[in-house]
Write a protein that holds these residues in place. Structure first.
Motif, mmCIF file in Angstrom:
data_model
loop_
_atom_site.group_PDB
_atom_site.id
_atom_site.type_symbol
_atom_site.label_atom_id
_atom_site.label_comp_id
_atom_site.label_asym_id
_atom_site.label_seq_id
_atom_site.Cartn_x
_atom_site.Cartn_y
_atom_site.Cartn_z
ATOM 1 N N UNK A 95 98.469 -7.751 23.676
ATOM 2 C CA UNK A 95 99.054 -6.441 23.382
ATOM 3 C C UNK A 95 100.234 -6.579 22.426
ATOM 4 N N UNK A 96 101.055 -7.612 22.625
ATOM 5 C CA UNK A 96 102.229 -7.801 21.765
ATOM 6 C C UNK A 96 101.830 -8.180 20.342
ATOM 7 N N UNK A 97 100.799 -8.989 20.207
ATOM 8 C CA UNK A 97 100.357 -9.353 18.859
ATOM 9 C C UNK A 97 99.725 -8.163 18.145
ATOM 10 N N UNK A 98 99.002 -7.354 18.876
ATOM 11 C CA UNK A 98 98.364 -6.187 18.260
ATOM 12 C C UNK A 98 99.397 -5.150 17.824
ATOM 13 N N UNK A 99 100.475 -4.995 18.594
ATOM 14 C CA UNK A 99 101.500 -3.999 18.269
ATOM 15 C C UNK A 99 102.648 -4.582 17.449
ATOM 16 N N UNK A 100 102.735 -5.917 17.379
ATOM 17 C CA UNK A 100 103.752 -6.543 16.544
ATOM 18 C C UNK A 100 105.120 -6.633 17.170
ATOM 19 N N UNK A 101 105.183 -6.853 18.470
ATOM 20 C CA UNK A 101 106.489 -7.007 19.110
ATOM 21 C C UNK A 101 106.389 -6.898 20.617
ATOM 22 N N UNK A 102 107.532 -7.073 21.280
ATOM 23 C CA UNK A 102 107.594 -7.045 22.732
ATOM 24 C C UNK A 102 107.078 -5.708 23.279
ATOM 25 N N UNK A 103 106.353 -5.773 24.404
ATOM 26 C CA UNK A 103 105.892 -4.563 25.075
ATOM 27 C C UNK A 103 106.391 -4.560 26.528
ATOM 28 N N UNK A 104 106.343 -3.399 27.141
ATOM 29 C CA UNK A 104 106.590 -3.303 28.577
ATOM 30 C C UNK A 104 105.464 -2.483 29.207
ATOM 31 N N UNK A 105 105.325 -2.627 30.506
ATOM 32 C CA UNK A 105 104.279 -1.934 31.255
ATOM 33 C C UNK A 105 104.638 -0.456 31.372
ATOM 34 N N UNK A 106 103.783 0.399 30.809
ATOM 35 C CA UNK A 106 104.042 1.840 30.837
ATOM 36 C C UNK A 106 103.409 2.467 32.076
ATOM 37 N N UNK A 107 102.210 2.082 32.385
ATOM 38 C CA UNK A 107 101.586 2.416 33.657
ATOM 39 C C UNK A 107 100.214 1.751 33.729
ATOM 40 N N UNK A 108 99.653 1.736 34.931
ATOM 41 C CA UNK A 108 98.262 1.331 35.143
ATOM 42 C C UNK A 108 97.581 2.418 35.945
ATOM 43 N N UNK A 109 96.329 2.668 35.625
ATOM 44 C CA UNK A 109 95.568 3.611 36.439
ATOM 45 C C UNK A 109 94.158 3.073 36.684
ATOM 46 N N UNK A 110 93.621 3.459 37.815
ATOM 47 C CA UNK A 110 92.238 3.178 38.152
ATOM 48 C C UNK A 110 91.461 4.474 37.995
ATOM 49 N N UNK A 111 90.467 4.451 37.092
ATOM 50 C CA UNK A 111 89.614 5.613 36.864
ATOM 51 C C UNK A 111 88.325 5.413 37.644
ATOM 52 N N UNK A 112 87.971 6.411 38.460
ATOM 53 C CA UNK A 112 86.793 6.302 39.322
ATOM 54 C C UNK A 112 85.841 7.470 39.050
ATOM 55 N N UNK A 113 84.661 7.140 38.538
ATOM 56 C CA UNK A 113 83.610 8.137 38.353
ATOM 57 C C UNK A 113 82.519 7.865 39.387
ATOM 58 N N UNK A 114 82.422 8.750 40.349
ATOM 59 C CA UNK A 114 81.485 8.553 41.438
ATOM 60 C C UNK A 114 80.055 8.845 40.989
ATOM 61 N N UNK A 115 79.075 8.202 41.607
ATOM 62 C CA UNK A 115 77.676 8.402 41.219
ATOM 63 C C UNK A 115 77.254 9.872 41.302
#
Length: 289
Positions: A95-115
């Protein structure tokens, strides 16, 4: 089908190359196949099945048809196995190489699509949401890691590669979600060919925050669960009066790639700060899904 931004990792190790950085700048997209191994995915699945997190913290966000994907979101990585996933070097360094600098965790989410019933996401840019949370620049990336096989049939992500170059598009409320201006999207679909992001468990998809994307309903008999870890560039600290519940710059403590398998914490989720969706001004959640 080859996308032009699709690369395979070597036994879970996937250092980003200059070619991959160049491809990401051009398309806003990068797939790293097999970034997480089978044992790592199984350990995360074990934690989710043995805990009551989904029951306590998940909610739905209706699409324009009234069907809804379920999700749960947390603001800080914590020290459990999902925290190790979000803090491991093979994700954060990329992520840091793609954006070109230090990053921090903004959030994580679990996406659930039920059958058979799981809803979709309207066309949007992540920055279309995060702009209203005080981010001045689109210097952010989402990292999607699949727990399940993601296919067209179960509602995999669809993207318009290269669309991040057009900048932020106006977004408006649609049902429980925030969606990009449909007229503008219709024009852009003629310029940027649509790609389906079909993934195997453990594959990772890195996406620039201005790439237009959506996903359809899950009309298949198979569930579709996907982690999305979002990282913001450290220099892009959100405006304090607009950030709401989402974190401003918080230094991220990286861990070795072995940390997920080494982690024995499957039950202590202190410090993760699960989101109360009523405090998120960009969605209208349904807690009774």
């Amino acid at each position: 089908m080859s996308t032009g931004f699709d690369f395979r990792c070597n036994e879970g190790e996937c250092g980003v190359t200059e070619k991959q950085v160049s491809v990401f700048k051009e398309t806003g997209c990068l797939i790293q196949r097999g970034l997480f191994g089978q044992k790592e995915i199984q350990k995360i699945e074990q934690m989710l099945q043995e805990s009551d997190l989904i029951k306590k913290y998940s909610y739905g966000i209706p699409d324009h048809t009234g069907r809804m994907p379920r999700m749960m979101l947390w603001l800080h990585p914590g020290s459990d196995v999902t925290g190790m996933m979000a803090r491991c070097k093979k994700v954060v360094d990329t992520a840091e190489k793609l954006l070109g600098g230090e990053v921090y965790h903004y959030h994580t989410k679990l996406i659930m699509k039920d059958p058979l019933v799981g809803g979709g996401f309207e066309w949007h840019q992540d920055y279309g949401y995060w702009y209203f949370n005080g981010l001045l620049y689109p210097d952010a990336v989402s990292v999607m890691v699949s727990l399940d096989k993601c296919t067209k049939e179960n509602g995999c992500v669809q993207v318009l590669p290269g669309s991040h170059h057009v900048g932020r598009i106006d977004h408006v409320p649609v049902a429980g979600q925030t969606a990009a201006d449909p007229d503008r999207v219709e024009h852009l679909r003629k310029k940027f060919p649509l790609q389906y992001i079909e993934l195997e468990p453990g594959d990772a998809f890195f996406m620039h925050s201005n790439v237009l994307h959506k996903s359809d309903h899950n009309n298949s008999p198979s569930r579709r669960w996907l982690f999305i870890m979002a990282y913001n560039k450290a220099t892009n600290n959100p405006l304090e009066n607009l950030t709401g519940p989402f974190p401003r710059y918080t230094p991220l403590s990286k861990v070795p790639n072995s940390a997920l398998l080494d982690c024995q914490n499957l039950s202590d989720f202190s410090g993760k700060d699960f989101l109360d969706p009523t405090k998120d001004k960009n969605v209208k959640a349904d807690r009774n899904n």
